[in-house]
Enzyme design. Structure first.
Site, short mmCIF file in Angstrom:
data_model
loop_
_atom_site.label_atom_id
_atom_site.label_comp_id
_atom_site.label_asym_id
_atom_site.label_seq_id
_atom_site.Cartn_x
_atom_site.Cartn_y
_atom_site.Cartn_z
N HIS A 195 0.82 -1.21 0.00
CA HIS A 195 0.00 0.00 0.00
C HIS A 195 0.86 1.26 0.00
O HIS A 195 0.45 2.29 -0.50
CB HIS A 195 -1.01 -0.04 1.15
N GLU A 439 -10.53 -11.24 -4.38
CA GLU A 439 -9.12 -11.06 -4.04
C GLU A 439 -8.52 -12.34 -3.47
O GLU A 439 -7.33 -12.40 -3.16
CB GLU A 439 -8.95 -9.98 -2.97
N ASP A 463 -4.10 -8.33 -4.20
CA ASP A 463 -4.28 -9.37 -3.17
C ASP A 463 -4.46 -10.75 -3.78
O ASP A 463 -4.02 -11.74 -3.21
CB ASP A 463 -5.47 -9.02 -2.27
N CYS A 510 -9.48 -3.89 -10.56
CA CYS A 510 -9.06 -2.63 -9.96
C CYS A 510 -7.69 -2.72 -9.29
O CYS A 510 -7.23 -1.78 -8.67
CB CYS A 510 -10.10 -2.12 -8.95
C1 PEP Z 1 -6.17 -5.21 -4.71
O1 PEP Z 1 -5.95 -5.96 -3.77
O2 PEP Z 1 -5.83 -5.45 -5.90
C2 PEP Z 1 -6.86 -3.92 -4.49
C3 PEP Z 1 -7.28 -3.19 -5.49
O3 PEP Z 1 -7.03 -3.49 -3.21
P1 PEP Z 1 -5.81 -3.00 -2.31
O4 PEP Z 1 -4.61 -2.81 -3.20
O5 PEP Z 1 -6.21 -1.73 -1.65
O6 PEP Z 1 -5.65 -4.13 -1.34
MG MG Z 2 -6.92 -5.65 -1.91
#
Ligand code: PEP
Ligand code: MG
Length: 578
Positions: A195, A439, A463, A510
Site C-alpha cells: 500500500h 481477491e 491481493d 481494480c
Molecule cells: C487489490 O488488492 O488489488 C486492491 C485493489 O485493493 P488494495 O490494493 O487496496 O488491497
Molecule cells: Mg486488496
C-alpha cells in the site's frame, strides 16, 4: 564525489532529478516546506522566539519548584533541560539549517534533533546515552511552540528539487506527503503492490522502493536521479548523465502532454469493443486528477486512507462529507466506495486496540473480517455511504470476501443501516448497488454464490496474487516471487471474468494489473470490459485500447489461457503486444 547506481523496484514512473533529503519516521510527523530567500530571516526569528518561550517556561517551572515541596531530582532534571536548550547545537544550529536549506523551522529543528539523537546513541556511557530522551523532550517542547504559531506559507514549487530517502514508510506516512511537494522518493523496503507503493503512485512523483540500503549509502544533499520506469536511482551523476536524463525528462513530459488529447475520446478498440476506464483514488481531492485524465467513474475509493494519518476513528458525519464530496464531484458518474480495508499493511496506531497485532496479519482480521468483528464501526460507515448515495451515483464495494456468510452478514448490516436512516428520515438511494472484491482464490473457485448475491464484482489483483502465490505483497525479500504472470494467476482472473460475463454480472479489475500497459490486451482478450487504475495510467491504457484489435488476438489469447509454462506464457504475451 563517487557516482553509483542503486537498483530497486520502480513503483511510479517518470524521472526526478534533485537533492537527497534523508528522513525518518519522526521527521515525517512534521511539515516540511521550502522558503524563498526573503522569508528566511523571519523564519529564523520565529525559531528564536520559540526557544525563548521555552526558556521562560522552564524558568517558570523551576521557580515554582524551589518554593514548593517537589523532590530535588525534579529541579535537577529541569536544570538539565535548560542546559540542553541553551546548548548551541539545539538553539543555534537549526537557524543555520533554515538559512542553508531554506526550510521551515520545524523541519530544521527535527533534522538537528535526529543528528543529536544519533550522536547520543554512539556514546558508550549508559547514563549519558540515556540523556538522548532529554534532548528529544526539550526539542519537542520547542516544536510544540513552533506548531502553535505557524510560520510563512510554503513557497509554491520550491520543493520540487527534494527527493526523500527513507528506510521504510508506512502508508500513513506517505499519505502525509500529499500535502507537500517532493520531486520523488526512494525507500530501502517495500514491495511493488504494497500500500505504500500504491499511495506513492498517487503522489504522482517518480519513486523506487526496495533499494535495500539507500538510506545508508546516500548522504543528505547529494544529487539524485530517480528513474521510476527503469527501477534505478543514480547517485551523484556526472554532467553527461545528468544532461541525458534532463533530455529524457523533457521527452517524457512531451509525450504526457500529447496523451492529454485522448482525454474525452471514448476507449474503443479497432474492432469496436467499448471499454470503461475508471480511476482508483485514496482521498476526495484525487478526483481532480481522475477527471483531468478522463476517468469515466471511480472504480475504487480506498476509503480507509482518509483516516490513516490521524488519531481516532472518523465520525459518521466526517465520512459522509468526504463521500458526498466525491459523489457530487463526479457529477453522476459511478463512484465505487470500498468499505474500510484496514489491517495487514494498513495498521493504524490509533486503532491499535481494534486492529489487533496478529501473528499473520495478511491472513488475519483484515478488511471485511475486521468490519464484521466491529459491527458498530461498520454500520457507521455504511450509513455514511448510504447518506452520500443521495448526492450521486454511489456504489458499495466489499473487500476481501472469502465466504458467502460474509456477504450475507454484510447485506444484513446494509439493510439495518437503511432501516435506521429511513426511521430518521435521512435520504439515501434505496437501490444502491453492492459489489464484492475478488481477491482470494476461494472467491473465484466458488463464485457462483457470489454472483447470485452481488450486483457487481471487482478483481483486486494485488491481493489475488498475494493469496494465490502465498507471497506477502509488502515484503521485498519475496518480491521476485510476486508474479502477475504466474499461470495460476492468469487462469484465476480468466475464470472470474468468464464466470461473471456468463452470468451478466459486471466485473472490473481494480488492482495494479489494470494499469499495466503490457497487460491491457491480455485482459481485453479474456473478456474484461472495465478497468480501474491510478489516474496517471488512464490515458496510456486508453491509447493501448485504441490500438488493439481483440478479434485478431483471440488465437494467442486461447493459448495464453491454457499455458502452464511461465516462459511460454511470457513469449505469447510478447506476441500479443507486438
Ligand atoms: C487489490 O488488492 O488489488 C486492491 C485493489 O485493493 P488494495 O490494493 O487496496 O488491497
Ligand atoms: Mg486488496
Amino acid at each position: 564525489m563517487v557516482s553509483f547506481a542503486l537498483h530497486g523496484i520502480g513503483v511510479s514512473g517518470g524521472i526526478a532529478i534533485g537533492r537527497a533529503q534523508l528522513v525518518s519516521h519522526a521527521t515525517l510527523e512534521v511539515a516540511h516546506y521550502a522558503l524563498t530567500q526573503q522569508q528566511v530571516p523571519a523564519e529564523i526569528e520565529r525559531f528564536g522566539a520559540a526557544v525563548a518561550e521555552v526558556r521562560q517556561e522552564l524558568e517558570g517551572l523551576h521557580g515554582s519548584m524551589t518554593s514548593g515541596d517537589a523532590p530535588g531530582e525534579f529541579s535537577a532534571f529541569l536544570d538539565v533541560h535548560s542546559m540542553i536548550l541553551n546548548d548551541p547545537t539545539l538553539s543555534e544550529t537549526p537557524k543555520r539549517i533554515i538559512a542553508e536549506q531554506r526550510c521551515n523551522a520545524e523541519w530544521a529543528l527535527t533534522v538537528q534533533m535526529g543528528v543529536l539523537v544519533d550522536q547520543f546513541e554512539q556514546i558508550d556511557d549508559p547514563y549519558l546515552r540515556e540523556r538522548k530522551a532529554d534532548v528529544v523532550q526539550v526539542g519537542e517542547r520547542v516544536l510544540k511552540r513552533l506548531m502553535g504559531r505557524p510560520g510563512v506559507l510554503p513557497a509554491p514549487g520550491a520543493e520540487e528539487q527534494t527527493i526523500l530517502v527513507a528506510h521504510d514508510l508506512s502508508p500513513a506516512d506517505v499519505i502525509q506527503f500529499k500535502h507537500h511537494h517532493f520531486g520523488g522518493f526512494l525507500t530501502d523496503l517495500g514491495g511493488i503492490t504494497s500500500h505504500t507503493a500504491i499511495v506513492a503512485r498517487s503522489l504522482n512523483v517518480p519513486a523506487v522502493v526496495a533499494t535495500h540500503n539507500a538510506r545508508q549509502l546516500i548522504r543528505d544533499g547529494e544529487m539524485l536521479i530517480v528513474d521510476g520506469g527503469s527501477h534505478v536511482v543514480i547517485v551523484n551523476p556526472d554532467r553527461a548523465v545528468l544532461a541525458e536524463y534532463r533530455l529524457r525528462q523533457n521527452e517524457l513530459e512531451l509525450a504526457r502532454q500529447k496523451l492529454k488529447r485522448l482525454r474525452s475520446k471514448p476507449a474503443e478498440t479497432i474492432d469496436g469493443i467499448r471499454v470503461g476506464l475508471h480511476a482508483n483514488i485514496e482521498l476526495p481531492e484525487d478526483i481532480e486528477q481522475a477527471l483531468a485524465n478522463g476517468a469515466e467513474g471511480i472504480g475504487l475509493f480506498r476509503s480507509e486512507f482518509l483516516f490513516l494519518d490521524r488519531d481516532g476513528l472518523p465520525s459518521e458525519d466526517e465520512q459522509f462529507e468526504a463521500f458526498r464530496k466525491v459523489a457530487q464531484g463526479m457529477q453522476g458518474k459511478p463512484v465505487t466506495i470500498r468499505t474500510f480495508d484496514l489491517g495487514a499493511d494498513k495498521q493504524r496506531e490509533g486503532l491499535a486496540g481494534l486492529t489487533r497485532v496478529a501473528p499473520n496479519p495478511a491472513l488475519g482480521l483484515r478488511a471485511v473480517r475486521f468490519c464484521l468483528a466491529e459491527p458498530r464501526l461498520f454500520l457507521t460507515q455504511l450509513r455514511a455511504i448510504l447518506r452520500a448515495s443521495h448526492y450521486g451515483n454511489v456504489r458499495i464495494l466489499i473487500p476481501m470476501l472469502a465466504s458467502v456468510s460474509e456477504i450475507d452478514q454484510t447485506l444484513v448490516l446494509i439493510a439495518r443501516a437503511k432501516e435506521s436512516l429511513r426511521e430518521q428520515g435521512e435520504p439515501f438511494n434505496p437501490e444502491i448497488v453492492v459489489g464484492g472484491m475478488i481477491e482470494i482464490p476461494a472467491a473465484v473457485l466458488a463464485m457462483g454464490a457470489f454472483l447470485k448475491r452481488l450486483d457487481f464484482l471487482s478483481i483486486g489483483t494485488n491481493d489475488l496474487i498475494q493469496y494465490t502465490l502465498a507471497v506477502d505483497r509488502a515484503d521485498e525479500t519475496v518480491s521476485h516471487l510476486y508474479d502477475p504472470l504466474h499461470p495460476a494467476v492468469i487462469k484465476l482472473i480468466a475464470m472470474a471474468i468468464a464466470g461473471a460475463n456468463k452470468a451478466h454480472v459486471p466485473i472490473a479489475v481494480c488492482g495494479e494489473m489494470a494499469g499495466e500497459l503490457q497487460l491491457t490486451r491480455l485482459l481485453l482478450g479474456i473478456g474484461l470490459r472495465e478497468y480501474s487504475m491510478h489516474p496517471s495510467h488512464l490515458l496510456r491504457v486508453k491509447q493501448r485500447v485504441l490500438q488493439s484489435d481483440v478479434a485478431a488476438g483471440m488465437a494467442v489469447i486461447e493459448r495464453i489461457r491454457r499455458a502452464d509454462d511461465p516462459a511460454k506464457l511470457v513469449a505469447l504475451l510478447d506476441r500479443l503486444n507486438a
